[in-house]
Design a protein around this motif. Structure first.
Motif: not given
Length: 359
Positions: A299-301, A303-305, A314, A316, A323, A331, A334, A338
């Motif tokens: 996860r970054q900010d 966004w989660k993968m 993926l 947001n 989810e 995307r 992204i 990730l």
């Protein structure tokens, strides 16, 4: 920090991703400094009461910095016989220190509460670190009849689960009341949290992740996003909510900060949350990572993968915290970002440990 109890507890106590700190099948790596060792070396009395589940000697509580322990080292016990039936051979599992301890017929959460209150009362004139690890609402859920009666409007597993949570709330309230009675409340930091999401194992159903997808043993939010409450009267703002992302491994550096302990010689993955808690600052993490056997998540900010073999998911989380929509095909940029984050993290020495069950 993980969708499973042992892994999450290791991260909590070490301030590290559990993949670095765990000797698989044994316990916390001897090179790690636990929260108990940090506080004990600073002059605190240390105690843990309840569920350990991070290994036997030398990886048991006494080997990891705790002066006192009453509880069990296995995953679950019957609350009245104190036997574990989740092993090849049923066996009595209650311990005081490293010695077998018998108190047949006494409700185990009552033992945990009594021992915790006795510990803080005996050490009221000295600094102490108390780790209270209740086994409810983990299976076997055996709440008292007085709490079951409060849920006569519910049925089946939800009734039992609700009563188990209310029983837990009662026990926590007794410990907080004891802090008040001893005049310790204003000088005590309380952190309340769960180790992972609710169970969907047949013997442990009844919980809910609310709007979130998944449960224990899942990398969806329902497996890894858990409630956390922190209290310190006069020092931490009351009645406020923080939405910034944090991890169980952040509590070692956070509590060390609050207590003025030096962690500069420790290699920590966790980051102090004091600015987040006190001033609503941004999260100290640029990214967070999880693994579960061959599955992984990053996860970054917002966004989660999640990667499950050849399948990529993926979301947001700002727009879709449940989810429910897979944006992987929409995307690819992204996904690439990730994946690169994950690969760089793995390159620091991360190895998968646990087996996986499909959510």
């Amino acid at each position: 920090s993980a969708p499973l109890c042992t892994a999450s507890r290791i991260s909590l106590l070490t301030g590290r991703y559990f993949q670095r700190a765990y000797l698989a099948g044994r316990g916390i790596h001897e090179s790690e400094t636990t929260m108990a060792e940090l506080f004990r070396d600073a002059g605190y009395r240390t105690g843990v009461f309840g569920k350990w589940h991070i290994g036997g000697p030398p990886w048991d509580p006494q080997g990891q910095g705790f002066d006192e322990f009453v509880g069990h080292r296995v995953g679950a016990i019957d609350n009245y016989s104190h036997f574990t039936y989740w092993a090849a051979v049923p066996q009595h599992a209650l311990l005081r220190g490293r010695e077998p301890y018998r108190e047949d017929g006494t409700f185990f959460p009552d033992i945990v509460t009594r021992e915790s209150i006795d510990f803080l009362t005996r050490h009221r004139d000295t600094p102490f670190f108390l780790f209270v690890s209740y086994n409810q609402p983990h299976y076997p859920m055996q709440p008292e009849e007085r709490f079951l009666r409060q849920y006569d409007h519910a049925q089946g597993a939800r009734r039992i689960y609700g009563a188990a949570v209310t029983s837990l709330d009662d026990k926590i309230g007794q410990i907080v009341a004891a802090l008040d009675e001893q005049g310790l409340r204003d000088n005590t930091i309380i952190v309340l949290m769960s180790d992972n999401g609710h169970s969907e194992e047949p013997q442990g159903i009844g919980g809910s992740a609310g709007p979130f997808r998944g449960a224990k043993k899942s990398l969806f939010e329902g497996g890894i996003r858990v409630p956390c409450v922190v209290s310190w009267p006069g020092r931490i703002p009351r009645g406020q909510v923080r939405q910034q992302i944090g991890s169980a491994m952040d509590w070692l550096p956070t509590l060390a900060d609050y207590c003025g302990l030096d962690t500069s010689d420790l290699a920590l993955d966790g980051r102090s949350l004091t600015d987040v808690i006190g001033g609503d600052a941004p999260s100290p993490h640029t990214a967070l990572h999880w693994t579960l056997a061959t599955q992984w998540a990053a996860r970054q900010d917002a966004w989660k993968m999640i990667s499950r073999g050849d399948t990529m998911f993926l979301a947001n989380l700002h727009d879709d915290p449940g989810e429910s929509r897979n944006l992987a095909n929409d995307r690819p940029d992204i996904i690439s970002r990730l994946r690169a984050r994950h690969e760089a993290w793995v390159a620091t020495g991360i190895k998968p440990i646990y087996t996986v069950e499909s959510p």
